[in-house]
Design an enzyme around this catalytic site. Structure first.
Site, PDB file in Angstrom:
ATOM      1  N   LYS A  83       0.818  -1.213   0.000  1.00  0.00           N
ATOM      2  CA  LYS A  83       0.000   0.000   0.000  1.00  0.00           C
ATOM      3  C   LYS A  83       0.855   1.268   0.000  1.00  0.00           C
ATOM      4  CE  LYS A  83      -4.176  -1.878   2.103  1.00  0.00           C
ATOM      5  NZ  LYS A  83      -5.208  -1.711   3.161  1.00  0.00           N
ATOM      6  N   GLU A  84       2.084   1.133   0.433  1.00  0.00           N
ATOM      7  CA  GLU A  84       3.020   2.268   0.440  1.00  0.00           C
ATOM      8  C   GLU A  84       4.215   1.865  -0.419  1.00  0.00           C
ATOM      9  OE1 GLU A  84       1.965   3.668   4.969  1.00  0.00           O
ATOM     10  OE2 GLU A  84       3.466   2.143   4.597  1.00  0.00           O
TER      11      GLU A  84
ATOM     12  N   SER B 290      -0.522  11.622  17.249  1.00  0.00           N
ATOM     13  CA  SER B 290       0.230  12.880  17.189  1.00  0.00           C
ATOM     14  C   SER B 290      -0.633  14.067  17.588  1.00  0.00           C
ATOM     15  CB  SER B 290       0.806  13.078  15.784  1.00  0.00           C
ATOM     16  OG  SER B 290       1.766  12.087  15.487  1.00  0.00           O
TER      17      SER B 290
ATOM     18  N   ASP C   9       7.172  -1.361  10.074  1.00  0.00           N
ATOM     19  CA  ASP C   9       6.251  -2.162  10.876  1.00  0.00           C
ATOM     20  C   ASP C   9       5.730  -3.377  10.128  1.00  0.00           C
ATOM     21  OD1 ASP C   9       6.379  -1.020  13.304  1.00  0.00           O
ATOM     22  OD2 ASP C   9       4.311  -0.325  13.375  1.00  0.00           O
TER      23      ASP C   9
END
Length: 732
Positions: A107-108, A471, A137
């Site tokens: 996906k990335e 975040s 990850d």
């Protein structure tokens, strides 16, 4: 003479004055509207009228509450600038660790991630003070292979960028049309020859990575922690490069972005950041860190020095937690039908929030002081002596553990790693050659899935695990403790990323944000309870209230999309007659809202098309993603659904890209999201057609004009939606 200025902060007086006048006038009109609604609430002719009037009144009360908290952004907007030429010499600059997180190579795209890594390595910052960490990850073999290939290419790319002062430091962007202007400026013979060699080397690197990605791209769900120092040779004038893959076991909960930094479930950033804090603590141990999404590459090599213009400012440094840069996207079309540029946020709201204590943390593109994640700022009455007193009086909490509390208590908070605890007292301004096997072994322990057990990670220190948006939530907690932040919007974007180009990804992303923010807003950490008791200024607290509660606008918008059209169909008036003075009040509020939005768009560089697109997509997102985000929180509270890791697909689909560039909505894969929107659109079409028929027959134009106009306005906004839905059905 005093120290030279490193930055300036200018209040946008004209914008602030105009906004305050508008707030006063608009609020006066709203009070009149609410008076009219409440006064006539029980004067309906029948029960249907009372119910309709009551639902519309409730909607307008909710609109008013959200509008009030929204005005906090318009109270004191500021604009900042920096003067990096006044910074101290490179040898005196503090160290910076760059954290990049990725989770799934399918996906990335791995090549995109490596371009982000290469751009970070090319920052205009002393290489011996810069370290780049990639948290994988997914534990994918292809990612480890790719980062080694990237390091090999960096040996020629980084010196090339520094030699010629290249600003487009992402190689893929530099060799594309985005870098055409810069390459034309640098067209010396020597540069041309070297550029051709660098481009050839990049094509080889690109081919190798893409070939490996097509063969090996799987995520390993069961793996030990793995740390590898890809590069650590200071003599080569390259930053330190480290690969980290946290331990993952099926039997142990795996916190994604924030767990790697610290969150319960979030996007790719979540799991990696806390582990990166610990691992970097025993390796490079820089006092500052830059956090980047894996697809958000550095576009200006001076961003680190721009951030240091604030972090090294003696007047604000002791209470400054982070410097936030805007998220800017290179693939936004001129039409920008999905509002991917988020103009309202980055050009208006963030500047307004910056003027009242600091803006929200966007999750990427920010330089953060690590100390802020472990402690609270110093409070001093005399600001002129703040920095000197801080140097002599401030002690980290970990130092207090050594002198006042037992080491056992320190380990209960930070974990059983004396090396990491000691690192909190010994942050370096440059890395040292101490990366022996012992340090690597300690780093692996810090990246294990059991290290945080029975510690305060994710609760009192590091990134919080109590929200899907680690975040933003952690930034909120920092502000509540008294930390400040600043927002810098430079002319040249310091970071560029890839935006979503279809409706599904845009709505999935917004639903995740809505769910995470609403969850915090309804928890004990709500800005209207916890926030009011904290050290955060009231106006800044209202800004956070907007982010956490504005998604509830989906409720009044949905009601407004049902009740007035239904009343138009049945001939029941819920708005004043056209000849009534009260109708002028409603008209004034409507036009005032449109005018305020138009002013903000035009004053921030937009145009009429931008204004119209934002009007349209706001309605779409509010009654779809925001509504589902609120429902998601409700289902989790009822135990029907659980938090899950939603990773936005960042691979580009050429067909979707063509539709996006043509300004055509792509609803493929967004059927569930479209259910409430489709219902409202079809419902308004039916009500408008038969309502107009009734209007012609009964000739009650004065009474029903308000409802008729509202249905017509909704249909005008919905035309592209109807077109998109029809096209999607034809495609089937």
């Amino acid at each position: 003479m005093g120290a030279p200025y490193l930055n300036t902060c200018t209040v946008q007086q004209r914008r602030a004055i105009f906004s305050r006048i508008h707030i006063l006038l608009h609020f006066s009109a709203i009070l009149g509207l609410l008076y009219y609604r409440i006064k006539n609430l029980f004067q309906g002719d029948n029960n249907v009228s009372i119910i309709s009037w009551g639902l519309v009144t409730i909607s307008e009360v909710i609109f008013t509450i959200i509008w009030l908290v929204t005005q906090s952004f318009r109270w004191r907007p500021v604009a900042r600038s920096v003067m990096p030429e006044n910074l101290p010499a490179d040898s005196e600059l503090p160290g910076v660790d760059v954290f990049i997180c990725t989770a799934d190579p399918t996906k990335e795209p791995v090549l995109e991630v490596m371009n982000t890594v290469l751009s970070a390595m090319s920052l205009d910052y002393p290489p011996e003070k810069l370290s780049v960490y990639l948290s994988d990850d997914g534990g994918a073999t292809v990612t480890l292979y790719a980062i080694k290939e990237a390091c090999g290419f960096a040996r020629v790319w980084v010196p090339f960028c520094r030699k010629y002062g290249v600003k487009t430091i992402c190689p893929d962007a530099f060799f594309s049309s985005f870098g055409d202007d810069e390459r034309l400026i640098l067209r010396a013979n020597e540069f041309k020859n070297e550029e051709e060699n660098i481009k050839a080397a990049y094509e080889v690197f690109k081919k190798n990575v893409e070939k490996a990605s097509s063969v090996e791209g799987s995520v390993r769900m069961d793996r030990p922690p793995y740390i590898e120092v890809i590069h650590d040779d200071k003599e080569s004038k390259l930053p330190q490069l480290v690969y980290m893959s946290r331990e993952r076991r099926p039997s142990t909960p795996h916190r994604f972005k924030a767990g790697a930094l610290n969150a319960l479930v979030s996007n790719i950033f979540s799991g990696a950041l806390n582990a990166l804090l610990r691992v970097s603590g025993v390796m490079s141990n820089a006092p500052y860190m830059l956090v980047l999404d894996c697809d958000m590459y550095c576009n200006d090599p001076s961003s680190a020095k721009q951030a240091m213009c604030f972090h090294l400012d003696q007047n604000i440094s002791t209470t400054l937690s982070y410097v936030q840069f805007p998220q800017t996207f290179y693939n936004v079309s001129k039409n920008d039908i999905y509002d991917a540029q988020s103009r309202s946020a980055y050009k208006n709201k963030y500047q307004g929030m910056d003027g009242v204590g600091g803006t929200v943390c966007a999750g990427t593109g920010y330089y953060l002081k690590k100390e802020a994640l472990y402690s609270t700022p110093i409070n001093q009455d005399n600001m002129t002596t703040l920095f000197l007193k801080a140097q002599s009086e401030y002690k980290w909490e970990s130092q207090l553990y050594q002198s006042e509390e037992s080491l056992q208590e320190a380990e209960e908070k930070f974990g059983a790693s004396r090396k990491f605890i000691n690192s909190l007292n010994d942050q370096r301004n440059g890395r040292e050659n101490v990366l022996c096997d012992e340090i690597i072994g300690e780093a692996k322990t810090l990246a294990s899935c059991t290290f945080e057990e029975n510690t305060r990670w994710g609760k009192e220190i590091g990134y919080s695990y109590n929200s899907l948006l680690e975040s933003s939530y952690t930034g909120y907690l920092l502000h509540s403790k008294g930390w400040k932040s600043v927002y810098l919007y430079p002319k040249r974007p310091c970071f560029l990323g890839c935006s979503t180009i279809d409706m599904k990804d845009a709505l999935v992303q917004l639903m995740k944000w809505a769910s995470g923010l609403v969850q915090v807003g309804l928890s004990k950490y709500s800005p209207f309870t916890y926030g009011l008791m904290s050290k955060m200024p009231l106006v800044q607290n209202m800004c956070y209230g907007y982010f956490m509660f504005s998604h509830f606008l989906s409720i009044p918008c949905f009601l407004y999309g049902i009740v007035p059209p239904l009343c138009f169909l049945s001939g029941t008036p819920v708005f004043p007659k056209v000849t009534s003075p009260w109708f002028a009040l409603f008209t004034t509020i409507f036009l005032s809202s449109l005018a305020q939005h138009l002013y903000e768009v035009l004053s921030s560089g937009g145009n009429l098309r931008t204004w119209w697109n934002e009007q349209r997509i706001w309605i779409i997102k509010t009654v779809t993603a925001c509504l589902f985000g609120c429902l998601d929180v409700l289902m989790k509270w009822l135990g029907v659904a659980k938090a899950n890791f939603r990773l936005t697909n960042k691979a580009i689909d050429e067909e979707k890209l063509r539709k996006y560039e043509k300004g055509k909505f792509d609803f493929q894969g967004a059927k569930l999201f479209m259910v409430p929107l489709t219902f409202l659109v079809v419902f308004n079409v039916v009500c408008f057609i038969f309502g107009m028929k009734r209007l012609v027959l009964e000739r009650n134009f004065e009474e029903m004009f308000g409802q008729g106009f509202l249905s017509f306005y909704v249909l005008v906004l919905s035309y592209p939606i109807l077109e998109g839905l029809v096209v999607s059905k034809k495609d089937k």
